[in-house]
Structures are given as C-alpha cells and as structure tokens.
Design a protein around this motif. Sequence first.
Motif, PDB file in Angstrom:
ATOM      1  N   VAL A   1       0.842  -1.191   0.000  1.00 53.50           N
ATOM      2  CA  VAL A   1       0.000   0.000   0.000  1.00 53.50           C
ATOM      3  C   VAL A   1       0.875   1.238   0.000  1.00 53.50           C
ATOM      4  O   VAL A   1       2.005   1.219   0.451  1.00 53.50           O
ATOM      5  N   GLY A   2       0.371   2.312  -0.521  1.00 52.83           N
ATOM      6  CA  GLY A   2       1.148   3.547  -0.542  1.00 52.83           C
ATOM      7  C   GLY A   2       0.346   4.608  -1.243  1.00 52.83           C
ATOM      8  O   GLY A   2      -0.613   4.321  -1.916  1.00 52.83           O
ATOM      9  N   ARG A   3       0.663   5.773  -1.069  1.00 54.98           N
ATOM     10  CA  ARG A   3       1.751   6.372  -0.312  1.00 54.98           C
ATOM     11  C   ARG A   3       1.597   6.256   1.195  1.00 54.98           C
ATOM     12  O   ARG A   3       2.550   6.447   1.945  1.00 54.98           O
ATOM     13  N   VAL A   4       0.432   5.994   1.668  1.00 51.44           N
ATOM     14  CA  VAL A   4       0.203   5.857   3.104  1.00 51.44           C
ATOM     15  C   VAL A   4      -0.522   4.553   3.381  1.00 51.44           C
ATOM     16  O   VAL A   4      -1.197   4.013   2.513  1.00 51.44           O
ATOM     17  N   ALA A   5      -0.371   4.059   4.597  1.00 50.03           N
ATOM     18  CA  ALA A   5      -1.154   2.920   5.063  1.00 50.03           C
ATOM     19  C   ALA A   5      -2.139   3.462   6.085  1.00 50.03           C
ATOM     20  O   ALA A   5      -1.732   4.110   7.039  1.00 50.03           O
TER      21      ALA A   5
ATOM     22  N   LYS B   1      -5.413   4.816  -6.853  1.00 52.24           N
ATOM     23  CA  LYS B   1      -4.286   4.239  -7.595  1.00 52.24           C
ATOM     24  C   LYS B   1      -3.117   4.057  -6.627  1.00 52.24           C
ATOM     25  O   LYS B   1      -2.019   4.541  -6.842  1.00 52.24           O
ATOM     26  N   GLY B   2      -3.387   3.345  -5.530  1.00 53.37           N
ATOM     27  CA  GLY B   2      -2.334   3.054  -4.564  1.00 53.37           C
ATOM     28  C   GLY B   2      -1.287   2.121  -5.158  1.00 53.37           C
ATOM     29  O   GLY B   2      -1.448   1.596  -6.263  1.00 53.37           O
ATOM     30  N   PHE B   3      -0.232   1.893  -4.421  1.00 50.51           N
ATOM     31  CA  PHE B   3       0.896   1.106  -4.939  1.00 50.51           C
ATOM     32  C   PHE B   3       0.530  -0.337  -5.261  1.00 50.51           C
ATOM     33  O   PHE B   3       1.238  -1.009  -5.994  1.00 50.51           O
ATOM     34  N   ALA B   4      -0.581  -0.834  -4.731  1.00 50.09           N
ATOM     35  CA  ALA B   4      -1.012  -2.195  -5.053  1.00 50.09           C
ATOM     36  C   ALA B   4      -1.664  -2.274  -6.434  1.00 50.09           C
ATOM     37  O   ALA B   4      -1.896  -3.359  -6.950  1.00 50.09           O
ATOM     38  N   HIS B   5      -1.934  -1.113  -7.039  1.00 48.51           N
ATOM     39  CA  HIS B   5      -2.655  -1.084  -8.318  1.00 48.51           C
ATOM     40  C   HIS B   5      -1.823  -0.518  -9.463  1.00 48.51           C
ATOM     41  O   HIS B   5      -2.376  -0.029 -10.449  1.00 48.51           O
TER      42      HIS B   5
ATOM     43  N   LEU C   1      -7.815   6.324   1.385  1.00 42.20           N
ATOM     44  CA  LEU C   1      -7.394   5.061   1.990  1.00 42.20           C
ATOM     45  C   LEU C   1      -6.220   4.476   1.218  1.00 42.20           C
ATOM     46  O   LEU C   1      -6.282   4.328  -0.006  1.00 42.20           O
ATOM     47  N   HIS C   2      -5.149   4.146   1.922  1.00 45.07           N
ATOM     48  CA  HIS C   2      -3.979   3.461   1.361  1.00 45.07           C
ATOM     49  C   HIS C   2      -3.414   4.125   0.100  1.00 45.07           C
ATOM     50  O   HIS C   2      -3.067   3.460  -0.872  1.00 45.07           O
ATOM     51  N   GLY C   3      -3.352   5.441   0.102  1.00 47.01           N
ATOM     52  CA  GLY C   3      -2.735   6.134  -1.017  1.00 47.01           C
ATOM     53  C   GLY C   3      -3.662   6.502  -2.147  1.00 47.01           C
ATOM     54  O   GLY C   3      -3.214   6.984  -3.179  1.00 47.01           O
ATOM     55  N   GLY C   4      -4.963   6.280  -1.986  1.00 44.41           N
ATOM     56  CA  GLY C   4      -5.909   6.676  -3.021  1.00 44.41           C
ATOM     57  C   GLY C   4      -6.298   5.539  -3.939  1.00 44.41           C
ATOM     58  O   GLY C   4      -5.855   4.408  -3.780  1.00 44.41           O
TER      59      GLY C   4
END
Length: 85
Positions: free
Chosen positions: A6-10, A41-45, A36-39
């Motif tokens: 997750v990112g930029r934030v958890a 388009k968080g780092f998981a996506h 939540l969890h970076g928006g």
Amino acid sequence: MFGAVVGRVANRIGGAQLTLNGTLYKLIANDGNNTLHGGPKGFAHVVWKVKKHSNKGHAPHIVFTYYSSFDGDQGFPGAVLATAR
C-alpha cells in the motif's frame, strides 16, 4: 486484498486532505470522504519494475521499484521512489 503493497500511506487520511508545512493538499477520496492506502491508484494497483532477482543460494529474492509516483500524484506532495524486496 492480502499481501498488497500500500502507498503512499497505510490507513486513512480523514477528509482526503492534509496540511504539510502550512500548505493544504487536497487528495482523491476513495473511502467515503477519506483517502485510503494512497488513493484509488495506490501502490497495489500499479506496475512495478524488477530491479534485480536471484533464485540461487540460501536467500532467493526479487527487488521491485516504482517511480511513477510524481509530485502531485493524486494530490500528494513530492515524488516517491519506492523499493520492495
């Protein structure tokens, strides 16, 4: 989702905004009125690049990098180079 980066934030940023050094940044809400969890388009996506890998020896590993998180991406300040091993 299990095992996600997750990112930029958890966690959540309330009201989808934050103040840093006196500047208000409005983020993209993706959890009601929150970020939540970076928006969305968080780092998981996003697609990460393989920096290096090894399947030999006692410590097989892979290192991923992600640098498309530019200044202003989804409202966040500053560019980010993320690395996951």
